[in-house]
Motif scaffolding. Structure first.
Motif, mmCIF file in Angstrom:
data_model
loop_
_atom_site.group_PDB
_atom_site.id
_atom_site.type_symbol
_atom_site.label_atom_id
_atom_site.label_comp_id
_atom_site.label_asym_id
_atom_site.label_seq_id
_atom_site.Cartn_x
_atom_site.Cartn_y
_atom_site.Cartn_z
ATOM 1 N N LYS A 276 31.516 39.478 55.344
ATOM 2 C CA LYS A 276 31.693 40.009 54.114
ATOM 3 C C LYS A 276 30.624 39.682 52.585
ATOM 4 N N ALA A 277 30.568 40.894 52.018
ATOM 5 C CA ALA A 277 29.678 41.416 51.072
ATOM 6 C C ALA A 277 29.784 39.976 50.345
ATOM 7 N N LEU A 278 29.034 39.820 49.065
ATOM 8 C CA LEU A 278 29.032 38.550 48.435
ATOM 9 C C LEU A 278 29.897 38.957 46.969
ATOM 10 N N SER A 279 30.323 38.229 45.912
ATOM 11 C CA SER A 279 31.946 38.063 45.165
ATOM 12 C C SER A 279 30.012 38.588 44.136
ATOM 13 N N LEU A 280 30.120 39.007 43.608
ATOM 14 C CA LEU A 280 29.993 39.261 41.804
ATOM 15 C C LEU A 280 29.982 39.697 40.997
ATOM 16 N N VAL A 281 30.869 38.282 40.321
ATOM 17 C CA VAL A 281 30.739 38.417 38.764
ATOM 18 C C VAL A 281 30.025 38.512 36.893
ATOM 19 N N TYR A 282 30.461 39.578 36.745
ATOM 20 C CA TYR A 282 30.142 39.679 34.911
ATOM 21 C C TYR A 282 30.677 39.342 33.845
ATOM 22 N N GLU B 97 29.964 42.994 46.393
ATOM 23 C CA GLU B 97 30.730 43.484 45.834
ATOM 24 C C GLU B 97 31.231 43.244 43.957
ATOM 25 N N GLN B 98 30.756 44.336 42.964
ATOM 26 C CA GLN B 98 30.706 43.735 41.657
ATOM 27 C C GLN B 98 32.410 43.571 40.955
ATOM 28 N N TRP B 99 32.579 42.895 40.194
ATOM 29 C CA TRP B 99 33.827 42.816 39.592
ATOM 30 C C TRP B 99 32.952 42.195 37.823
ATOM 31 N N ARG B 100 34.062 42.711 37.206
ATOM 32 C CA ARG B 100 34.217 42.289 36.004
ATOM 33 C C ARG B 100 35.719 42.460 35.319
ATOM 34 N N ASP B 101 36.158 41.992 33.422
ATOM 35 C CA ASP B 101 37.261 42.034 33.274
ATOM 36 C C ASP B 101 37.566 43.539 33.445
ATOM 37 N N THR B 102 36.990 44.228 33.043
ATOM 38 C CA THR B 102 37.514 45.895 33.892
ATOM 39 C C THR B 102 38.417 46.507 34.488
ATOM 40 N N SER B 103 38.468 45.726 35.300
ATOM 41 C CA SER B 103 38.753 45.652 36.915
ATOM 42 C C SER B 103 39.996 45.184 37.320
ATOM 43 N N VAL B 104 39.990 44.346 36.469
ATOM 44 C CA VAL B 104 42.169 44.087 36.917
ATOM 45 C C VAL B 104 42.887 45.094 37.017
ATOM 46 N N THR B 105 43.247 45.386 38.066
ATOM 47 C CA THR B 105 44.681 45.986 37.456
ATOM 48 C C THR B 105 46.385 45.811 36.638
#
Length: 218
Positions: free
Chosen positions: A3-9, A36-44
């Motif tokens: 599983k890819a590591l989760s990275l958040v900004y 895998e990258q995530w930031r708040d603009t990714s909130v669906t």
């Protein structure tokens, strides 16, 4: 498959372009399946955004903090993002990386200053004559930090987190046994670390034997 590591900004809205530039330069690790990258603009749409942000920060393997004056002034970031990042840095459950993107007053008084921040010179990215060079250095150093923390490029949790996960599983198994289900008869997952399997296998087998005895006695 690993599983890819989760990275958040964590960043201020005023610094969206800075975050986008760093996100862009971390793309090779995404393409390689390492993060895998995530930031708040990714909130669906329709999602509870606060709950989603909390869930992401609580579960992230890597937290990147983009420091600026606006970042420091944000009450929400202070209460709900920086606080989680600091706690997870202190308990060793996440790799936390501060990045100075714009001049930040009081940086030396921040608890995060005990962590090696980027860029290495501590000159904010916005002050570099060539920002591309700044971003390349920052991205390269983040990649190296990830390799140092996760040498195999896979999610390798600290022992305390493995124990927390497995303890929950054992508790669930005991409840399951009491209802007459034998879900833990299957071998331990091959994805668990060898040290964990060797330490917990006897305990789990003892639970299974005890459940068998209870079943016979009843």
């Amino acid at each position: 498959m690993r599983k890819a590591l989760s990275l958040v900004y964590s960043y201020a809205r005023e610094d969206d372009e800075f975050c986008r530039q760093l996100e862009l330069r971390m793309t090779p690790l995404v393409q390689a399946g390492i993060i895998e990258q995530w930031r708040d603009t990714s909130v669906t749409a329709g999602a509870a955004w606060h709950a989603e942000i909390q869930r992401r920060f609580q579960g992230a393997d890597i937290i990147v903090l983009l420091f600026s004056g606006d970042f420091m002034a944000s009450s929400y970031i202070c209460e709900h993002e920086r606080s989680i990042a600091w706690r997870r840095h202190r308990d060793g459950s996440a790799l936390v990386i501060p990045v100075l993107i714009r001049p930040t007053a009081g940086w030396a008084d921040q608890p995060f200053c005990e962590i090696n921040a980027l860029p290495r010179s501590l000159q904010a990215v916005s002050l570099w004559p060539d920002r591309d060079s700044a971003w390349v250095q920052v991205a390269d150093d983040i990649r190296q930090a990830i390799r140092d923390r996760y040498p195999a490029g896979a999610k390798s949790l600290p022992r305390r987190r493995w124990l927390a996960v497995v303890s929950t599983g054992i508790a669930s198994a005991v409840v399951t046994f009491s209802l007459g289900w034998y879900g833990w008869r299957r071998p331990l997952s091959s994805e668990l670390p060898a040290w964990l399997v060797s330490e917990l296998e006897p305990a789990l087998q003892a639970v299974i034997r005890a459940a068998d005895d209870l079943s016979v006695a009843s």
